[in-house]
Design an enzyme around this catalytic site. Structure first.
Site, mmCIF file in Angstrom:
data_model
loop_
_atom_site.group_PDB
_atom_site.id
_atom_site.type_symbol
_atom_site.label_atom_id
_atom_site.label_comp_id
_atom_site.label_asym_id
_atom_site.label_seq_id
_atom_site.Cartn_x
_atom_site.Cartn_y
_atom_site.Cartn_z
ATOM 1 N N GLU A 51 0.700 -1.093 -0.136
ATOM 2 C CA GLU A 51 -0.131 -0.091 0.101
ATOM 3 C C GLU A 51 1.055 1.297 -0.047
ATOM 4 O OE1 GLU A 51 -2.361 -2.882 2.444
ATOM 5 O OE2 GLU A 51 -0.124 -2.696 1.979
ATOM 6 N N CYS B 20 -0.622 0.367 7.541
ATOM 7 C CA CYS B 20 -0.967 0.651 6.213
ATOM 8 C C CYS B 20 -2.426 1.095 6.241
ATOM 9 C CB CYS B 20 -0.925 -0.598 5.378
ATOM 10 S SG CYS B 20 0.736 -1.104 4.917
ATOM 11 N N ALA C 135 12.036 -43.188 -9.690
ATOM 12 C CA ALA C 135 13.548 -43.533 -10.184
ATOM 13 C C ALA C 135 13.257 -44.888 -10.959
ATOM 14 C CB ALA C 135 14.420 -43.724 -8.995
ATOM 15 N N THR D 226 18.296 -39.900 -0.281
ATOM 16 C CA THR D 226 18.320 -38.851 -1.444
ATOM 17 C C THR D 226 19.712 -38.006 -1.369
ATOM 18 O OG1 THR D 226 16.096 -38.362 -1.090
ATOM 19 C CG2 THR D 226 17.453 -36.859 -2.007
ATOM 20 N N ARG E 142 19.844 -22.000 -7.367
ATOM 21 C CA ARG E 142 20.492 -21.599 -8.541
ATOM 22 C C ARG E 142 19.912 -20.956 -9.647
ATOM 23 N NH1 ARG E 142 21.773 -26.439 -6.606
ATOM 24 N NH2 ARG E 142 21.490 -27.622 -8.526
ATOM 25 N N GLY F 242 13.001 -38.295 -0.942
ATOM 26 C CA GLY F 242 12.607 -39.298 -1.551
ATOM 27 C C GLY F 242 11.299 -39.785 -1.021
ATOM 28 N N LEU G 122 10.711 -40.428 2.969
ATOM 29 C CA LEU G 122 10.348 -39.219 3.708
ATOM 30 C C LEU G 122 9.155 -38.435 3.330
ATOM 31 C CD1 LEU G 122 11.386 -37.065 5.667
ATOM 32 C CD2 LEU G 122 13.016 -36.055 4.058
#
Length: 369
Positions: free
Chosen positions: A58, A90, A168, A202, A213, A303, A306
């Protein structure tokens, strides 16, 4: 109770919501918020919460509008805050700018920050809202709503599977499931969380970096969280890189070998010993420790084991499921191996329309409260 609005009001509210999403990765643990100012049918200014600790949506919109804000309608994706935090309320900024009408999408769930709509009503401003249902409101800022209402760490589970529900080709083998566009989206998603979590399997199979990244902007790199009950991970694994910029926290069992724990600590990891439950690390204990240490949201890229434990145990609030258009066959590793999951799917709802990233489709589901 959601308020009814006409198509023009809804269109402008949706614009405010889209503006707010520009803050992803920059404003958490604050919510994403957008604001659109319209006067005499003409859009005069818009803004969004751009940076944690900085001006709210705002205030940014009002600064651009100047005198044109007087008599305008403010469309805001979240009820204007009503307290002094890093910035002034605000609600008072909108009142003092002379807006004549407020239309807001979601009610603020905070005990301290809520009440901006009432403050503006008392100042003679016409107020319409909240427009979104409670589920719609939570889906837009799920971590913020969960933190405020439940006082626990928000967990999102991300999985990528084939058409036949495999993650997989065979156990113990790293298998690329999604294409580059979905992989970029994964990095963008990472940027909006305070921690990225995986299990030891994993970490051992994929040897991931667990960092943001692909030139994705991020306010603060998420902490890397590894569940490794026997402290098996090697100090030479890639998660130990750049520890000064991106911390590594390892959760291990109370009876994990002391020599292994010392090696991990020597390599720069912060190690927490937690109790076990059912032969595995207690997820409740792990998440309690995360909350106590200030980690308010977690993006789990572990994976199937979990993921199924988090989903089946009721610890995850969001599921992000990428679907890739090919099959791996009966020898492939199933996405959901646990027996505790099938009867629970009725407790989830679609939180956003399916999205396409290259060849892959992303489904977003939230757990009903």
């Amino acid at each position: 109770m959601a308020s009814d609005v006409d198509s023009r009001d809804r269109e402008l509210l949706e614009r405010a919501i889209l503006l707010g999403r520009k803050g992803w990765g920059r404003v958490h643990p604050n919510p994403m918020v957008g604001c659109v100012l319209v006067r005499d049918g003409t859009l005069v200014a818009e803004g969004w919460h751009e940076e944690y600790g900085g001006s709210h949506a705002e205030a940014n919109a009002l600064a651009k509008a100047g005198e044109l804000a007087k008599g305008a309608t403010a469309y805001v994706s979240l009820e204007p805050c009503n307290h002094f935090g890093h910035t002034p309320p605000c609600s008072l900024a909108l009142r003092d700018a002379g807006i004549s009408r407020l239309v807001y999408a979601a009610q603020d769930p905070g005990a301290r920050s809520a009440g901006g709509a009432q403050t503006l009503r008392e100042a003679g401003v016409e107020v319409v809202g909240p427009v979104l249902s409670e589920e719609e409101a939570r889906s837009e800022n799920p971590a913020f709503f969960h933190n405020v209402q439940q006082h626990t760490t928000f967990v999102a589970v991300k999985l990528a599977q084939t058409l036949d529900g495999r993650v997989a080709r065979i156990p113990g083998e790293r298998t690329a499931i999604t294409g580059p566009e979905a992989q970029y989206e994964t990095h963008r998603l990472r940027a909006g969380f305070e921690g990225i979590m995986v299990g030891s399997e994993t970490a051992l199979v994929d040897d991931p970096l667990l960092t943001v990244r692909e030139d994705v902007p991020v306010r603060s790199p998420p902490v890397r969280l590894l569940l490794d009950s026997r402290a098996r991970i090697s100090p030479g694994a890639r998660v130990f890189r750049d520890r000064e910029e991106v911390p590594l926290v390892i959760f291990t069992a109370q009876d994990a070998p002391e020599s292994s724990v010392r090696e991990l600590q020597k390599a720069g990891a912060l190690v927490h010993r937690v109790p076990q439950a059912g032969g595995r690390l207690s997820l409740e204990a792990v998440l309690d420790r995360c909350w106590q240490t200030g980690i308010r949201s977690i993006f789990c890229e572990g994976g199937p084991t979990l993921a199924s434990s988090l989903l089946g145990g009721g610890y995850a609030q969001r599921l992000l499921l990428f679907l890739a258009p090919f099959v791996l066959g009966d020898t492939g590793v199933p996405t959901f191996p646990g027996r505790e999951l099938p009867h629970q799917w009725g407790t989830w709802y679609q939180a956003a329309p399916p999205q396409q990233f290259g060849r892959d489709i992303l489904l977003t589901l939230d757990r009903k409260i």
